[in-house]
Design a protein around this motif. Structure first.
Motif, short mmCIF file in Angstrom:
data_model
loop_
_atom_site.label_atom_id
_atom_site.label_comp_id
_atom_site.label_asym_id
_atom_site.label_seq_id
_atom_site.Cartn_x
_atom_site.Cartn_y
_atom_site.Cartn_z
N VAL A 18 0.84 -1.27 -0.04
CA VAL A 18 -0.02 -0.02 0.17
C VAL A 18 0.94 1.30 -0.07
O VAL A 18 0.58 2.20 -0.64
CB VAL A 18 -1.03 0.08 1.33
CG1 VAL A 18 -1.59 1.37 1.26
CG2 VAL A 18 -1.79 -1.12 1.08
N GLN A 19 1.92 1.17 0.89
CA GLN A 19 2.86 2.30 0.58
C GLN A 19 3.48 2.56 -0.72
O GLN A 19 3.60 3.78 -1.01
CB GLN A 19 4.10 2.10 1.65
CG GLN A 19 3.74 2.03 3.09
CD GLN A 19 3.52 3.49 3.65
OE1 GLN A 19 3.22 4.40 3.04
NE2 GLN A 19 3.46 3.45 4.85
N LEU A 24 -9.60 7.49 -13.98
CA LEU A 24 -9.48 6.04 -14.88
C LEU A 24 -8.07 5.63 -14.53
O LEU A 24 -7.68 4.19 -14.14
CB LEU A 24 -9.40 6.18 -16.39
CG LEU A 24 -10.76 6.45 -17.07
CD1 LEU A 24 -11.15 6.33 -18.37
CD2 LEU A 24 -11.86 5.17 -16.35
N ASN A 25 -7.13 6.57 -14.63
CA ASN A 25 -5.71 6.16 -14.28
C ASN A 25 -5.56 5.74 -12.61
O ASN A 25 -4.72 4.73 -12.48
CB ASN A 25 -4.76 7.41 -14.52
CG ASN A 25 -4.70 7.59 -15.86
OD1 ASN A 25 -4.81 6.83 -16.65
ND2 ASN A 25 -4.26 8.96 -16.10
N VAL A 26 -6.28 6.44 -11.84
CA VAL A 26 -6.32 5.94 -10.44
C VAL A 26 -6.75 4.48 -10.46
O VAL A 26 -6.36 3.68 -9.66
CB VAL A 26 -7.12 6.95 -9.87
CG1 VAL A 26 -7.10 6.46 -8.15
CG2 VAL A 26 -6.23 8.28 -9.50
N PHE A 27 -7.99 4.44 -10.88
CA PHE A 27 -8.53 3.22 -10.76
C PHE A 27 -7.88 2.06 -11.40
O PHE A 27 -7.77 0.86 -10.80
CB PHE A 27 -9.95 3.20 -11.18
CG PHE A 27 -10.94 4.04 -10.67
CD1 PHE A 27 -10.78 4.11 -9.42
CD2 PHE A 27 -11.98 4.70 -11.38
CE1 PHE A 27 -11.85 5.18 -8.55
CE2 PHE A 27 -13.00 5.52 -10.94
CZ PHE A 27 -12.90 5.69 -9.38
N LEU A 49 -4.82 1.19 -9.05
CA LEU A 49 -5.46 0.50 -8.03
C LEU A 49 -5.65 -0.96 -8.22
O LEU A 49 -5.19 -1.91 -7.54
CB LEU A 49 -6.59 1.13 -7.32
CG LEU A 49 -6.36 2.40 -6.43
CD1 LEU A 49 -7.83 3.05 -6.30
CD2 LEU A 49 -5.70 2.23 -5.07
N HIS A 50 -6.31 -1.27 -9.46
CA HIS A 50 -6.64 -2.51 -9.89
C HIS A 50 -5.48 -3.36 -10.13
O HIS A 50 -5.31 -4.63 -9.54
CB HIS A 50 -7.74 -2.55 -10.88
CG HIS A 50 -8.27 -4.00 -11.50
ND1 HIS A 50 -7.30 -4.69 -12.24
CD2 HIS A 50 -9.14 -4.67 -11.21
CE1 HIS A 50 -8.13 -5.54 -12.76
NE2 HIS A 50 -9.25 -5.68 -12.10
N GLU A 51 -4.35 -2.65 -10.98
CA GLU A 51 -3.44 -3.58 -11.29
C GLU A 51 -2.47 -4.12 -10.04
O GLU A 51 -2.07 -4.96 -10.23
CB GLU A 51 -2.60 -2.77 -12.11
CG GLU A 51 -1.32 -3.52 -12.95
CD GLU A 51 -0.57 -2.48 -13.77
OE1 GLU A 51 0.06 -3.10 -14.54
OE2 GLU A 51 -0.88 -1.35 -13.54
N LYS A 52 -2.37 -3.01 -9.06
CA LYS A 52 -1.45 -3.29 -7.98
C LYS A 52 -2.08 -4.43 -7.04
O LYS A 52 -1.49 -5.31 -6.66
CB LYS A 52 -1.38 -1.96 -7.17
CG LYS A 52 -0.23 -1.98 -6.24
CD LYS A 52 1.10 -2.13 -7.16
CE LYS A 52 2.43 -2.03 -5.75
NZ LYS A 52 3.52 -2.18 -6.75
N MET A 53 -3.42 -4.33 -6.91
CA MET A 53 -4.10 -5.08 -5.92
C MET A 53 -4.24 -6.29 -6.58
O MET A 53 -4.07 -7.61 -5.95
CB MET A 53 -5.45 -4.65 -5.35
CG MET A 53 -5.51 -3.34 -4.56
SD MET A 53 -4.65 -3.77 -3.10
CE MET A 53 -4.67 -2.00 -2.27
N GLN A 54 -4.58 -6.55 -7.91
CA GLN A 54 -4.48 -7.69 -8.61
C GLN A 54 -3.33 -8.62 -8.65
O GLN A 54 -3.37 -9.92 -8.73
CB GLN A 54 -5.04 -7.51 -10.27
CG GLN A 54 -5.78 -8.83 -10.84
CD GLN A 54 -6.96 -9.01 -10.14
OE1 GLN A 54 -7.56 -8.63 -9.41
NE2 GLN A 54 -7.37 -10.09 -10.72
N SER A 55 -2.13 -7.76 -8.41
CA SER A 55 -1.00 -8.45 -8.61
C SER A 55 -0.46 -8.88 -7.14
O SER A 55 0.96 -9.42 -7.12
CB SER A 55 0.21 -7.93 -9.13
OG SER A 55 0.33 -6.61 -8.45
N ILE A 56 -1.19 -8.76 -6.18
CA ILE A 56 -0.72 -8.93 -4.65
C ILE A 56 -0.57 -10.75 -4.56
O ILE A 56 -1.45 -11.41 -5.32
CB ILE A 56 -1.54 -8.66 -3.72
CG1 ILE A 56 -1.71 -7.11 -3.50
CG2 ILE A 56 -1.33 -9.27 -2.15
CD1 ILE A 56 -2.84 -6.28 -2.71
N ASP A 57 0.50 -10.97 -4.11
CA ASP A 57 0.82 -12.48 -3.89
C ASP A 57 1.33 -12.78 -2.46
O ASP A 57 2.65 -12.95 -2.41
CB ASP A 57 1.69 -12.96 -5.04
CG ASP A 57 2.18 -14.40 -4.98
OD1 ASP A 57 1.34 -15.26 -4.36
OD2 ASP A 57 2.95 -14.97 -5.46
#
Length: 424
Positions: free
Chosen positions: A88-89, A206-209, A212-220
């Motif tokens: 998140v940071q 759109l860029n913000v969303f 957010l989606h790309e970063k959260m989707q790649s959480i492993d």
């Protein structure tokens, strides 16, 4: 009250300008709220992970018992929270340029438009003041012109009113015509201003969303199982925790609301259970069924066991204790040297409940007791009763501060001995 000048064209333009003023302020406020909401959301996510990490940290009893230091934490959960906080940071740092664009391309232009609108509002207020002066001079001139018999003084006043009317007309018409001509032009510029502002805000969202989606989707993070649904994952992680929690006795602890039993005259310690409430001291459990829970901690001078003889009254016990002088009975240093003064200062105990009829004291020769207070079962196997009920003793010890076994009709269970009084 004279005539009031009304200009329909200006009134319509002023109404549209008031709407523009309201919407511009709303545009500024909402874009600012969006900017703060994105930052606030990320900050709350970081604080949420920190709170979870605190919950996962080891819990030990070393503050109360140095020998019971046992690590019982969740190191995997703590590591997962730290990884999530780090992600998140990084996300917050990635979104910072986009959020700065919102500030520079939406909030700041809205501020500049607000400044322009404030200047126009001042001009509109000045125009309204000039209209008031114009109406006032026009009404004054009309009255003087309609006067039939004019003297020299009236003629001078009429001349002055004509000059004032001419000056007020020029000033009013200047500001009125200025706003009627330039407000429509501003309304046309409004469309050219709002359209690119809206487009910029739309694409920045759109860029913000997307970020957010790309970063959260790649959480492993291996600690989290993202293949299950939210409810399924929760039920799997919870396991039988709810059943274990409900099995704890303290989750079923209740109060009866009955009178409180006075402290024993043989000790200054509080009972471990008084009127269905936990006392301030912990109880020592015995291995035998009849003494599996003690309602009072161990003490140096326990009260004498019950016998078939009549119990000594409170006043006779005080006299006996004063006759022995320095006895084995422990006294607090704050009570002083006189037990008599302490007895006077102590609140009188509640009056005993009326004794049952002699025929009800014993059932078939069995030993019975009379309940002094209401008692509600605290756990499975306890016997509930109300004050004044007669309980038939099944087994008991010689210590009234322990748990006894009795029955009322077909019900049988354990109850605290200090809640009842033996029937002689």
């Amino acid at each position: 009250m004279g005539d009031i000048t009304k200009d329909a064209i200006y009134i319509d333009a002023e109404r549209r300008f008031a709407d523009l003023e309201t919407e511009t302020k709303r545009l500024h406020d909402e874009s600012r709220k969006y900017f703060e909401a994105i930052n606030g959301m990320l900050d709350h996510q970081i604080e949420f992970s920190q709170a979870c990490a605190e919950i996962y940290k080891p819990i030990s009893g070393r503050a109360s018992d140095p020998d019971s230091y046992v690590i019982d934490g969740n190191p995997e959960g703590i590591r997962a929270c730290e990884e999530y906080e780090k992600i998140v940071q990084e996300l917050k740092a990635s979104l910072q340029p986009e959020l700065e664009l919102i500030e520079s391309r939406v909030v700041k232009p809205a501020d500049e438009l607000s400044d322009i609108i404030k200047a126009i509002r001042k001009t509109a207020a000045k125009r309204d003041h000039k209209q008031v002066d114009y109406d006032r001079h026009k009404n004054t001139l009309k009255k003087l012109q309609e006067k039939k018999d004019k003297n020299l003084k009236d003629e001078k006043a009429l001349y002055k009113a004509e000059n004032d009317m001419e000056m007020a007309t020029q000033e009013y018409e200047y500001f009125n015509n200025l706003l009627k001509e330039e407000l429509p032009a501003m309304f046309g510029l409004e469309r050219e201003f709002i359209l690119p502002l809206f487009q910029s805000f739309y694409y920045m969202q759109l860029n913000v969303f997307y970020t957010l989606h790309e970063k959260m989707q790649s959480i492993d993070i291996g600690y989290f199982n993202l293949t299950n649904g939210i409810e399924e994952a929760f039920e799997e992680a919870r396991g039988d925790t709810q059943a274990q929690t409900e099995a704890l006795g303290m989750t079923k602890f209740k109060t009866t609301g009955g009178p409180r039993r006075p402290l024993s005259k043989f000790t200054t310690s509080r009972l471990a259970i008084e009127n269905g409430r936990a006392g301030s001291t912990s109880s020592a459990a015995s291995t035998s069924p009849s003494t599996r829970r003690l309602t009072m901690d161990g003490y140096d001078n326990p009260p004498p066991p019950y016998s078939t003889e009549t119990k000594p009254s409170h006043s006779s016990a005080l006299v006996a204790s004063s006759a022995y002088g320095a006895s084995d009975i422990n006294r607090s240093p704050s009570t002083g040297s006189s037990w008599t003064s302490a007895a006077k200062a102590k609140a009188a105990p509640p009056p005993p409940k009326p004794k049952p009829k002699p025929g009800a004291l014993r059932v078939g020769g069995a030993e019975t007791v009379t309940a002094l207070y209401d008692y509600e079962a605290q756990a499975e196997g306890d016997l509930s009763f109300s004050a004044g009920e007669v309980v038939e003793i099944v087994t008991r010890t010689g210590n009234e501060n322990e748990w006894w076994v009795g029955k009322i009709g077909a019900r049988q269970g354990q109850f605290p001995g200090n809640y009842v009084q033996l029937n002689s």
